[in-house]
Design a protein around this motif. Structure first.
Motif, short mmCIF file in Angstrom:
data_model
loop_
_atom_site.label_atom_id
_atom_site.label_comp_id
_atom_site.label_asym_id
_atom_site.label_seq_id
_atom_site.Cartn_x
_atom_site.Cartn_y
_atom_site.Cartn_z
N PRO A 17 0.81 -1.23 0.00
CA PRO A 17 0.00 0.00 0.00
C PRO A 17 0.85 1.28 0.00
CG PRO A 17 -0.92 -1.60 1.53
CD PRO A 17 0.39 -2.15 1.08
N HIS A 18 1.92 1.29 0.79
CA HIS A 18 2.81 2.47 0.80
C HIS A 18 3.49 2.66 -0.55
CE1 HIS A 18 2.30 2.92 5.10
NE2 HIS A 18 2.69 1.67 5.31
N SER A 24 -11.71 -8.52 7.30
CA SER A 24 -12.11 -7.25 6.70
C SER A 24 -12.73 -6.27 7.68
CB SER A 24 -13.12 -7.52 5.56
OG SER A 24 -12.56 -8.36 4.57
N TYR A 50 3.80 0.17 -12.07
CA TYR A 50 2.64 -0.58 -11.56
C TYR A 50 2.39 -1.88 -12.33
CZ TYR A 50 -2.05 -1.44 -9.74
OH TYR A 50 -3.15 -2.01 -9.15
N ARG A 107 0.75 3.90 -3.17
CA ARG A 107 0.33 5.28 -2.89
C ARG A 107 1.49 6.26 -2.99
NH1 ARG A 107 -4.56 6.08 -0.36
NH2 ARG A 107 -4.09 8.25 -0.90
N ASP A 132 2.33 6.41 -7.07
CA ASP A 132 1.34 7.49 -7.14
C ASP A 132 0.00 7.01 -7.70
OD1 ASP A 132 0.41 10.06 -6.77
OD2 ASP A 132 1.04 10.76 -8.75
N ARG A 133 -0.49 5.92 -7.13
CA ARG A 133 -1.81 5.39 -7.51
C ARG A 133 -2.75 5.47 -6.32
NH1 ARG A 133 -2.10 2.39 -12.44
NH2 ARG A 133 -0.21 2.91 -13.64
N GLY A 134 -4.04 5.17 -6.55
CA GLY A 134 -5.06 5.31 -5.53
C GLY A 134 -5.40 4.01 -4.83
N ASP A 135 -6.50 4.06 -4.02
CA ASP A 135 -6.90 2.92 -3.21
C ASP A 135 -7.34 1.72 -4.05
OD1 ASP A 135 -6.34 4.18 -0.83
OD2 ASP A 135 -8.35 5.03 -0.63
N VAL A 136 -7.99 1.98 -5.18
CA VAL A 136 -8.41 0.87 -6.04
C VAL A 136 -7.19 0.12 -6.53
CG1 VAL A 136 -9.55 0.25 -8.20
CG2 VAL A 136 -10.56 2.00 -6.73
N VAL A 139 -4.36 -0.07 -5.00
CA VAL A 139 -3.83 -0.81 -3.86
C VAL A 139 -4.56 -2.15 -3.71
CG1 VAL A 139 -3.62 -0.85 -1.34
CG2 VAL A 139 -3.08 1.23 -2.59
N GLY A 140 -5.88 -2.09 -3.75
CA GLY A 140 -6.67 -3.31 -3.59
C GLY A 140 -6.38 -4.34 -4.66
#
Length: 379
Positions: A31-32, A221, A96, A35, A39-43, A45-46
């Motif tokens: 996740p670190h 979760s 990515y 992000r 430089d990507r978002g939460d989607v 990351v998932g």
């Protein structure tokens, strides 16, 4: 390495432990990385976290089939090597897409290691102790996933992302080296060459496992978020209680599937799981939530080895790998389907709804296993 079954089991356990440490080390770091440097978002990351499950799910039946046709050791060693290659891919400047490629390679490797390793330890076990051996072997996964994340987090804090990726490559590479020295007693036969990729004997026990796995998906979760939402906090302590109970139950009561029969054990464990999840759904205090987590841990520790034993006892040795490969794929499917379904329930009815849904899944497991148990008694 010695020729005794215990020495061989210790070797297979170590191979799996090292591979899963590599899997676990990157979990708190990705996740670190996504992000931050990417430089990507939460989607994103998932998807990066979950991508390995796609190839793990697809490769488990294939790995089991190859283990039947070519032997267990080559598949375990190759799977560990693939996990090591994933660490190398993380190191390459591929952005990515490279991270996703590494995760997909890792999934294939992890799926191969666990499927062939589980088959291998069953080969070593006396028939009356198979359930216990399957449960003990599963602790290699839990231990690796427990030790890996703090190691990865520490390496990131004291060094860099590259240090984490190097560890993720070295740990499974050590496992691959160990695998080459473990003696194997299984000898492939022509019957295994003709076996189907998907073992039909594994489908019904696998579906029962998938329903039971909803509980783990809900715990992982939402228990932290649920207790935080209520102002109770300490959700991590409840999840730790669950994980510690899984390990303790496997060590202290891992012979229950062998002693009372796998179907009876699985049915009872599923009912206990449903009760534990219901307690969590109703919990308005930390002690009640922890009591539910402990019940859930006791049950979850026994359901997988019990249903595995049902599968193993239904197939001959030369089809054991394909059967366990098909069966373990249902665990991935349970997580992959259960987590988003529990998420939908939580969004519609609050966090307790996720645990009620998971409890219903556990009751479905109990009903499915109970029907098999009644049919066996009639027969």
């Amino acid at each position: 390495m010695g020729n005794s079954p215990r020495a061989a089991f210790a070797g297979i356990f170590a191979v799996t432990l090292f591979s899963l440490m590599g899997v676990g080390a990157v979990l708190p770091v990705i996740p670190h990385y996504v992000r931050g440097p990417l430089d990507r978002g939460d989607v994103a990351v998932g998807f990066a976290i979950g991508a390995f499950a796609f190839t793990a799910l697809a490769c488990r039946p294939l790995a089991g089939n190859i283990a039947d046709r070519r032997g267990r050791r080559p598949v375990v060693a190759a799977g560990s090597a693939m996990a090591a290659i994933a660490g190398v891919i993380y190191l390459l400047p591929l952005g990515y897409p490279g991270l996703i490629l590494g995760r997909l390679v890792l999934g294939a490797g992890e799926g191969a290691v666990f499927t062939a390793g589980a088959t291998w330890v069953v080969d070593l076990a006396p028939p009356g102790r198979r359930g216990r051996v399957i449960g003990l072997y599963g602790l290699a996964v839990w231990t690796g996933l427990s030790l890996g994340p703090p190691i990865g987090d520490w390496l990131l804090r004291v060094s860099s992302f590259d240090a984490v990726w190097v560890f993720a490559a070295i740990a499974p590479a050590i496992g691959a080296g160990i695998a080459l020295f473990i003696p194997e007693t299984y000898h492939p036969s022509e019957i295994a060459e003709r076996g189907p990729l998907i073992a039909r004997e594994s489908v019904r026990p696998g579906l029962a496992l998938s329903l039971a796995t909803f509980g783990y998906a809900a715990m992982a979760s939402f228990i932290v978020l649920d207790l935080d939402h209520q102002g109770i906090g300490h959700g991590a302590a409840a999840f730790t209680a669950f994980a510690v109970t899984v390990v303790a139950t496997r060590l202290l009561a891992g012979n229950l599937p062998d002693r009372i029969g796998p179907l009876r054990c699985a049915a009872g464990a599923a009912l206990v799981e449903a009760a534990g999840l219901s307690l969590i759904a109703l919990a308005h205090s930390l002690p009640v939530a922890i009591a539910g987590a402990v019940a859930m841990g006791m049950a979850f520790a026994l359901i997988y080895p019990s249903l595995s034993l049902v599968v193993v006892n239904r197939v001959p040795e030369e089809r054991r790998g394909a059967a366990l490969g098909t069966f373990t794929a249902f665990f991935d499917a349970g997580i992959g389907i259960g987590a988003p379904i529990c998420g939908i329930a939580a969004s519609l009815g609050g966090y307790p709804a996720a645990f009620w849904l998971a409890a219903a899944g556990a009751l479905g497991t109990a009903a499915a296993v109970g029907s098999r148990l009644r049919a066996a008694r009639v027969a």
